[in-house]
Design an enzyme around this catalytic site. Sequence first.
Site, PDB file in Angstrom:
ATOM      1  N   ARG A   1       0.840  -1.195   0.000  1.00 52.09           N
ATOM      2  CA  ARG A   1       0.000   0.000   0.000  1.00 52.09           C
ATOM      3  C   ARG A   1       0.881   1.253   0.000  1.00 52.09           C
ATOM      4  O   ARG A   1       0.622   2.225  -0.701  1.00 52.09           O
ATOM      5  CB  ARG A   1      -0.936   0.008   1.216  1.00 52.09           C
ATOM      6  CG  ARG A   1      -1.945  -1.134   1.215  1.00 52.09           C
ATOM      7  CD  ARG A   1      -3.062  -0.902   2.223  1.00 52.09           C
ATOM      8  NE  ARG A   1      -2.618  -0.900   3.606  1.00 52.09           N
ATOM      9  CZ  ARG A   1      -2.460  -1.974   4.353  1.00 52.09           C
ATOM     10  NH1 ARG A   1      -2.706  -3.171   3.857  1.00 52.09           N
ATOM     11  NH2 ARG A   1      -2.074  -1.867   5.612  1.00 52.09           N
TER      12      ARG A   1
ATOM     13  N   LYS B   1     -17.053  18.555  -3.765  1.00 54.33           N
ATOM     14  CA  LYS B   1     -16.721  17.397  -4.590  1.00 54.33           C
ATOM     15  C   LYS B   1     -18.033  16.669  -4.835  1.00 54.33           C
ATOM     16  O   LYS B   1     -18.480  15.863  -4.013  1.00 54.33           O
ATOM     17  CB  LYS B   1     -15.712  16.472  -3.886  1.00 54.33           C
ATOM     18  CG  LYS B   1     -15.450  15.177  -4.664  1.00 54.33           C
ATOM     19  CD  LYS B   1     -14.297  14.366  -4.050  1.00 54.33           C
ATOM     20  CE  LYS B   1     -14.215  12.977  -4.696  1.00 54.33           C
ATOM     21  NZ  LYS B   1     -12.964  12.279  -4.358  1.00 54.33           N
TER      22      LYS B   1
ATOM     23  N   LYS C   1     -12.031  15.301   3.804  1.00 56.89           N
ATOM     24  CA  LYS C   1     -13.106  15.010   2.863  1.00 56.89           C
ATOM     25  C   LYS C   1     -14.109  14.089   3.533  1.00 56.89           C
ATOM     26  O   LYS C   1     -13.750  13.169   4.252  1.00 56.89           O
ATOM     27  CB  LYS C   1     -12.530  14.345   1.605  1.00 56.89           C
ATOM     28  CG  LYS C   1     -13.597  14.037   0.565  1.00 56.89           C
ATOM     29  CD  LYS C   1     -13.274  12.804  -0.238  1.00 56.89           C
ATOM     30  CE  LYS C   1     -13.684  11.539   0.474  1.00 56.89           C
ATOM     31  NZ  LYS C   1     -13.569  10.347  -0.377  1.00 56.89           N
TER      32      LYS C   1
ATOM     33  N   GLU D   1     -18.716  16.221   0.049  1.00 58.99           N
ATOM     34  CA  GLU D   1     -18.955  15.326  -1.083  1.00 58.99           C
ATOM     35  C   GLU D   1     -20.342  14.692  -1.037  1.00 58.99           C
ATOM     36  O   GLU D   1     -20.524  13.588  -0.494  1.00 58.99           O
ATOM     37  CB  GLU D   1     -17.877  14.225  -1.118  1.00 58.99           C
ATOM     38  CG  GLU D   1     -18.024  13.291  -2.326  1.00 58.99           C
ATOM     39  CD  GLU D   1     -16.935  12.209  -2.395  1.00 58.99           C
ATOM     40  OE1 GLU D   1     -15.949  12.301  -1.645  1.00 58.99           O
ATOM     41  OE2 GLU D   1     -17.094  11.272  -3.198  1.00 58.99           O
TER      42      GLU D   1
END
Lengths: 367, 473
Positions: free
Chosen positions: B162, B338, B253, B296
């Site tokens: 990762r 977003k 976010k 978002e």
Amino acid sequence: PAHDPTPPLATANPHRTTYRTTMACFKSTYADELVATAAAMSVPGKGVLAADESTGTIGKRFDGIGVENVEENRRAYRELLFTTDGFEKYCSGVIMFEETLFQSCKDGTAFVDLLKSKGIIPGIKVDKGVVPLPGNTRGETTTSGLDGLGERCAKYYAQGARFAKWRAVLTIGDALPSAQCLDDNARCLARYAAICQQNGLVPIVEPEILTDGAHGIDKCAEVTERVLSCVFAHLMTHGVMLEGMILKPNMVTPGSQSSQGGSSASREEVAAATVTALRRTCPAAVPGVLFLSGGQSEEDATAHLDAMNKGDQQGRKNPWTLSFSYGRALQTSCLKAWLGKESNVAAAQAALLRVSEANSKASLGQC
Amino acid sequence: QGRVCHFSRRFSRSTVGFSTHSRPRIAPRLVPGAFAKTRSLRSATPNFHVHETSVTMASASSLASIQAPPVALRASALARARAAARARAPIVPRAAASAPPMSGIGACHAGAFLSETEKAHLVTIAAMIGTPGKGITACDEGPGTIGDRFEAVGVVNTEENRRAYRQVLFESEGANEFLSAAILDPETLYQKSSTNGELFPKVLMARGIVPGVKPHLKIFALPGQNGATVMQGLDSLAVRCAEYKAAGCEFAKWRSPLEIDVANGQPSDLTIETNMRDLARYALICQSQGLVPIVEPDIALKGTHDLETAVRVNVKVQSELFHQMNLHGVYMEGAVLKSNMVNPGKDCPVSYTVEEIAEANLQVFRRCFPTAMTTANFLSGGQSLEDASARLDAINKRKGRKDPWNLSFSWSAAVQMPLFQLCKGKDGLQLEAIGALYVAELAIASAAALGTHTRKGTEGDHKGRGGLFGGKK
């Protein structure tokens, strides 16, 4: 790129109706006409003359110049305004009181026909004034006039009006405006706007927050933003087509009794606070924001508008036209010059033209 | 609802929240013991995953060429960061110095609780995120979700993989020409680059890419709403934001997924209001901790609804969002949107051209997106890179005086799914090939964000499969 009007769409479905109306999700036979009228009222360099004083209110103006408040004087005064040569250069529309909509010039020409021949759009005040809110202990009001509004709009449309106006009034104070006042006024504005659009009239939506009070400019900004946010939320709920309406808000100023006082907040501060409030709450789809003058002097009203159109745009232009819909701020000098005398008509018209031209320049940021 | 719940498999791999980035799962009721266990695990291990810790220690000691410091050192660095965050003022909104006594409806106004310096900082970061021609690389999949993607192409899901994969997304030559920001999973915040041993947030900032984070969120079904959901994560958000800020993040976010299901009346008023209120409160909390909130609202592509319905629902959802943000006193100039692109449902039988789709997107924004907010970075939400780019490009080509916002991208799957495909049938991550393809894709996205892209054929069009006005069957 600055597209104006919208470029044509390559469509997969040519038999579908015009995209603007389809995607407005707005079903009215008048949709295209409303959009065109609102656009015409939002042309930069022009504004609206608010000459819709009710009988009582025009009486107050006449008192100030010693003129008797009778129908003939009211008719004569409005004829003076509408026949001003060259007025159409700076004026896109006139808001009238019901009586005036059905009046004519001395030579028999209907006011609506005279205005139309000059390219000025006739409009009509449709609200029936403020009434106390039931159960409200602070003296707050709502605006009445929704009953039968649809029929009246149709009648005004037939007479030649193409836009309407409804004024809601809110006050700043300790815990004011209350939720009841804000909610009801916003809701009535939205319903009025929807009814107008269904009957072919562009609604001017006017949530006026009075300057009365000792609050500073920040408090006015806060209340203005909250009020405008609620108004647009209700407009959305009621399916009002934003592209076919006009917003007529107050400017963001200190309270008239504040220590910052009337004009001592700079013009730039008022301009910046007002544009900021609109950027936070007024969707880009609204074609024009035409300010009320709310008791400002002619000079202040012009200077504030000019500062807004000149002001630091942070590199981005405003998506709506910022212009004027002034009553007192266009008529004060004119009334003073007229004094009710036929011999003063030319001077009065010259005053009106002068102030209109100044505001026209202000709406272009060219003062 | 016919959804498969993978809870039991998940639990062995991660204990704190799941990334719901691509496939929301319904979280079952938490038993009290589970939560307590979760909390103690978080404080004990730096990267919050029981399973991975043992693997990490093994790999750290065996991969001597990589200068990863031992776990103990990382833990103490993290502990220091946490202590520093806690030593700051308690996490309560501060009354602005000049604010009048708050009463009535005026509880909060447009960031009035922030100082001028704090507001200016938020505006600066938002402006960086909204740099024309650049966009956001969304790399915030949790270990579980990214693990699924790795395993689908035969790559083992280890912390090192990762880390190495994200390093390519951050450091590929030329990527920062097209990237203004990167959204990270909390794990990645505390990982280091093998190039210079620096923590990733610092690496990104040095390259002009603003680092941000997706805080852990849990999805929850709203009772009585036919499977419509809300995101849980507001509790302790302020504390976590302070940690993320201390780790070098400048934004956060929060994704609130919604689905159009006309037959079941979704999204209902309640679903919309609940989710948008949470987004507004999240935004307020972020700003109070010095982070720019990316909000978002994600209305899924799934469904058979037409473009007009999509416009109507998007206007309703976004209007509510910005209304709530204004009411909550979010500083609009210091927030970023977003949103999904406005599209007909994936299985809508009616066809639309890419221009019609672009017009729909602009119409929605004009009806509700405050011009005080300077940028919207669309999510891809299942669109291919080709379709998303063609649509973003068409939107920017049609942009006019009524559309003063920067309109760009914040893409994960659209950009990354092709990268995983490069590893299929190969031995492990193909880092070089990934890097090259990645930058090429970003170049396309950037061109779309400027309206200078040229689409191939009918990319971006919606091809309906039938019905009265439909296209090919």
